[in-house]
Design a protein around this motif. Structure first.
Motif, PDB file in Angstrom:
ATOM      1  N   THR A 172       0.552  -2.994   2.971  1.00 29.33           N
ATOM      2  CA  THR A 172       0.016  -4.330   2.740  1.00 29.33           C
ATOM      3  C   THR A 172      -0.096  -4.589   1.236  1.00 29.33           C
ATOM      4  OG1 THR A 172      -2.254  -3.508   2.734  1.00 29.33           O
ATOM      5  CG2 THR A 172      -1.355  -4.229   4.867  1.00 29.33           C
ATOM      6  N   THR A 173      -0.443  -5.808   0.891  1.00 31.68           N
ATOM      7  CA  THR A 173      -0.653  -6.158  -0.510  1.00 31.68           C
ATOM      8  C   THR A 173      -1.791  -5.331  -1.096  1.00 31.68           C
ATOM      9  OG1 THR A 173       0.093  -8.403  -0.033  1.00 31.68           O
ATOM     10  CG2 THR A 173      -1.104  -8.082  -2.087  1.00 31.68           C
ATOM     11  N   PHE A 174      -2.818  -5.090  -0.301  1.00 35.98           N
ATOM     12  CA  PHE A 174      -3.949  -4.257  -0.725  1.00 35.98           C
ATOM     13  C   PHE A 174      -3.455  -2.891  -1.204  1.00 35.98           C
ATOM     14  CE2 PHE A 174      -7.027  -0.958   0.557  1.00 35.98           C
ATOM     15  CZ  PHE A 174      -8.149  -1.360  -0.150  1.00 35.98           C
ATOM     16  N   PHE A 175      -2.599  -2.270  -0.418  1.00 36.54           N
ATOM     17  CA  PHE A 175      -2.058  -0.955  -0.774  1.00 36.54           C
ATOM     18  C   PHE A 175      -1.160  -1.044  -2.009  1.00 36.54           C
ATOM     19  CE2 PHE A 175       1.185   2.354  -0.548  1.00 36.54           C
ATOM     20  CZ  PHE A 175       0.387   3.486  -0.440  1.00 36.54           C
ATOM     21  N   THR A 176      -0.295  -2.039  -2.039  1.00 38.38           N
ATOM     22  CA  THR A 176       0.657  -2.183  -3.140  1.00 38.38           C
ATOM     23  C   THR A 176      -0.045  -2.399  -4.477  1.00 38.38           C
ATOM     24  OG1 THR A 176       2.262  -3.117  -1.593  1.00 38.38           O
ATOM     25  CG2 THR A 176       2.674  -3.474  -3.936  1.00 38.38           C
ATOM     26  N   VAL A 177      -1.063  -3.244  -4.492  1.00 36.78           N
ATOM     27  CA  VAL A 177      -1.808  -3.504  -5.724  1.00 36.78           C
ATOM     28  C   VAL A 177      -2.469  -2.218  -6.214  1.00 36.78           C
ATOM     29  CG1 VAL A 177      -3.869  -4.669  -6.635  1.00 36.78           C
ATOM     30  CG2 VAL A 177      -2.172  -5.958  -5.326  1.00 36.78           C
ATOM     31  N   HIS A 178      -3.060  -1.468  -5.303  1.00 36.82           N
ATOM     32  CA  HIS A 178      -3.718  -0.226  -5.709  1.00 36.82           C
ATOM     33  C   HIS A 178      -2.712   0.846  -6.122  1.00 36.82           C
ATOM     34  CE1 HIS A 178      -7.183  -2.170  -3.852  1.00 36.82           C
ATOM     35  NE2 HIS A 178      -7.878  -1.428  -4.707  1.00 36.82           N
ATOM     36  N   LEU A 179      -1.569   0.858  -5.496  1.00 35.38           N
ATOM     37  CA  LEU A 179      -0.521   1.801  -5.899  1.00 35.38           C
ATOM     38  C   LEU A 179      -0.065   1.515  -7.329  1.00 35.38           C
ATOM     39  CD1 LEU A 179       1.430   4.109  -5.211  1.00 35.38           C
ATOM     40  CD2 LEU A 179       2.992   2.364  -4.307  1.00 35.38           C
TER      41      LEU A 179
END
Length: 84
Positions: free
Chosen positions: A43-50
């Motif tokens: 998700t975007t949540f994961f991508t931003v944190h990555l």
């Protein structure tokens, strides 16, 4: 520019801290249910944190290299001045 021994050790400590904290943070993010959709896609949540983690690790590495070079230069200067 010449770094002091103290500044070099601070940069090295910062780099070690970065490499201890951010991978653990990423593992916790990966376990979060908001990280992946039902299909398994990130998700975007994961991508931003990555991106945040990768950027922090890259900067931590650069800071560690600067600290290491400063520490080695200071050590070489001390060795040279002790032989004089």
């Amino acid at each position: 520019m010449k770094l002091t021994r103290r500044a070099s050790l601070f940069l090295l400590a910062f780099a070690v801290w970065t490499w201890l904290i951010w991978p653990n943070f990423m593992l916790n993010i990966a376990k979060d249910p908001r990280s992946f959709a039902e299909s398994g896609a990130p998700t975007t949540f994961f991508t931003v944190h990555l991106v945040l983690v990768l950027t922090s690790l890259a900067l931590g590495t650069v800071i560690g290299v600067i600290g290491w070079r400063g520490f080695r230069a200071d050590r070489a200067d001390r060795a040279a001045s002790s032989t004089d």
